[in-house]
Design an enzyme around this catalytic site. Structure first.
Site, PDB file in Angstrom:
ATOM      1  N   LYS A  56      -1.732   9.421  12.068  1.00 30.96           N
ATOM      2  CA  LYS A  56      -1.182   8.341  12.899  1.00 30.96           C
ATOM      3  C   LYS A  56       0.227   7.967  12.463  1.00 30.96           C
ATOM      4  CE  LYS A  56      -4.289   5.207  11.776  1.00 30.96           C
ATOM      5  NZ  LYS A  56      -5.179   5.914  10.859  1.00 30.96           N
ATOM      6  N   ARG A 133      -8.148  -2.718  14.515  1.00 30.78           N
ATOM      7  CA  ARG A 133      -9.131  -1.923  13.801  1.00 30.78           C
ATOM      8  C   ARG A 133     -10.545  -2.437  14.026  1.00 30.78           C
ATOM      9  NH1 ARG A 133      -5.838   0.337   9.561  1.00 30.78           N
ATOM     10  NH2 ARG A 133      -6.999   1.678   8.163  1.00 30.78           N
ATOM     11  N   ARG A 167      -2.055  13.344   0.326  1.00 32.06           N
ATOM     12  CA  ARG A 167      -0.988  12.468   0.795  1.00 32.06           C
ATOM     13  C   ARG A 167      -0.116  11.967  -0.363  1.00 32.06           C
ATOM     14  NH1 ARG A 167      -2.970   8.513   5.383  1.00 32.06           N
ATOM     15  NH2 ARG A 167      -4.301   7.625   3.790  1.00 32.06           N
ATOM     16  N   ARG A 211      -1.248   6.905  -3.141  1.00 30.66           N
ATOM     17  CA  ARG A 211      -1.836   5.585  -2.891  1.00 30.66           C
ATOM     18  C   ARG A 211      -3.099   5.402  -3.728  1.00 30.66           C
ATOM     19  NH1 ARG A 211      -2.279   4.982   3.569  1.00 30.66           N
ATOM     20  NH2 ARG A 211      -4.232   4.024   2.937  1.00 30.66           N
ATOM     21  N   ARG A 222     -13.687   4.536   3.408  1.00 23.29           N
ATOM     22  CA  ARG A 222     -12.820   4.165   4.547  1.00 23.29           C
ATOM     23  C   ARG A 222     -13.260   4.878   5.814  1.00 23.29           C
ATOM     24  NH1 ARG A 222      -7.810   5.759   1.536  1.00 23.29           N
ATOM     25  NH2 ARG A 222      -6.798   5.959   3.551  1.00 23.29           N
TER      26      ARG A 222
END
Ligand code: ADP
Length: 242
Positions: A56, A133, A167, A211, A222
């Site tokens: 996203k 969300r 990531r 992160r 998640r």
């Protein structure tokens, strides 16, 4: 969007908004009492949906550059708050690092501040990433403004996990990269998939950070939370025709 910030997200409305969340006062009547936020002309008002790791942020930021519309990621707003040393930061730390959702009140507060700052810089329109969300967030957003388009990105779950673990963020410029080299075989009716890494330029390569919530157990949590709370938002927008 300008109308949204003018009518609703000014500081005085932010506090009314927070009150309306906690007392279940109709947000529509709150807006009607302050004017019609849907009357003004405006630019793109898009929402990007999709699981953690689906891309996203990558696609939204590319479109943001192309269209000249701000890319607003609520995850970034949460992380900015986390990097401050306030009381809120300590509360958020626990929630985010367990892979849970932050409360609607906190998210709307951070979002309204971001919108106010944008409006004072002359921004209009938005590409929202990571918001809404929950159904409740989607309904409240719908009450205050119109969404022109919802983009729903999909990817198989094993690839999502690999992408989250690969990531990286440049600690200096804030850009996102991915060191994962995806080569998923076709199996159980799912198509095979190859995705090369998205490597940083030399000036970012030595400044990459990961992160704190991109660990395997937290990513899995998640994904579970996404299925429970955020997947219904996909059906919501489908039924709204977005
Ligand atoms: P992801 O990679 O899971 O899409 P984000 O960067 O969008 O992550 O968000 C990071 C974290 O910030 C989330 O796990 C959640 O704790 C919090 N967060 C971000 N947006 C929202 C939101 N709209 N509602 C509640 N919590 C949010």
């Amino acid at each position: 969007m300008a109308a949204l910030t003018r009518q609703f997200f000014k500081p005085q409305y932010s506090s009314m908004f927070i009150r309306s969340l906690s007392t279940n006062t109709s947000t529509v009547s709150l807006i009607q009492s302050t004017g019609d936020p849907k009357g003004d002309s405006r630019s793109f008002q898009w929402v990007f949906l999709g699981c953690p790791g689906v891309g996203k942020g990558t696609y939204a930021s590319r479109l943001s550059d192309l269209l000249g519309v701000p890319h607003i990621a609520t995850g970034d707003l949460v992380r900015d708050e986390l990097s401050s040393s306030g009381l809120l930061s300590r509360q958020l730390d626990e929630v985010v690092n367990q892979g849970k959702l932050v409360s609607d009140e906190i998210i709307f507060n951070l979002l309204s501040k971001r919108l106010e700052a944008g409006e004072s810089r002359g921004e209009s329109g938005f590409i929202l990433d990571g918001f809404p969300r929950t159904i409740r967030q989607a309904e409240i957003l719908d009450d205050v403004t119109e969404i022109d388009l919802v983009v729903n990105l999909k990817l198989r779950e094993d690839v999502l996990i690999e992408k989250c673990l690969g990531r990286r963020i440049c600690s200096e410029c804030g850009k996102g990269f991915n060191v994962a080299s995806i080569d998923a075989k076709a199996e159980n009716g799912l198509p095979g998939m190859r995705m090369p890494p998205l490597l940083p330029p030399p000036q970012c390569a030595s400044k990459l950070i990961t992160r704190a919530d991109d660990t395997e157990p937290v990513v899995k949590e998640r994904l579970r939370v996404y299925k429970e709370k955020s997947e219904p938002v996909e059906d919501y927008y489908q039924s709204e025709g977005n």
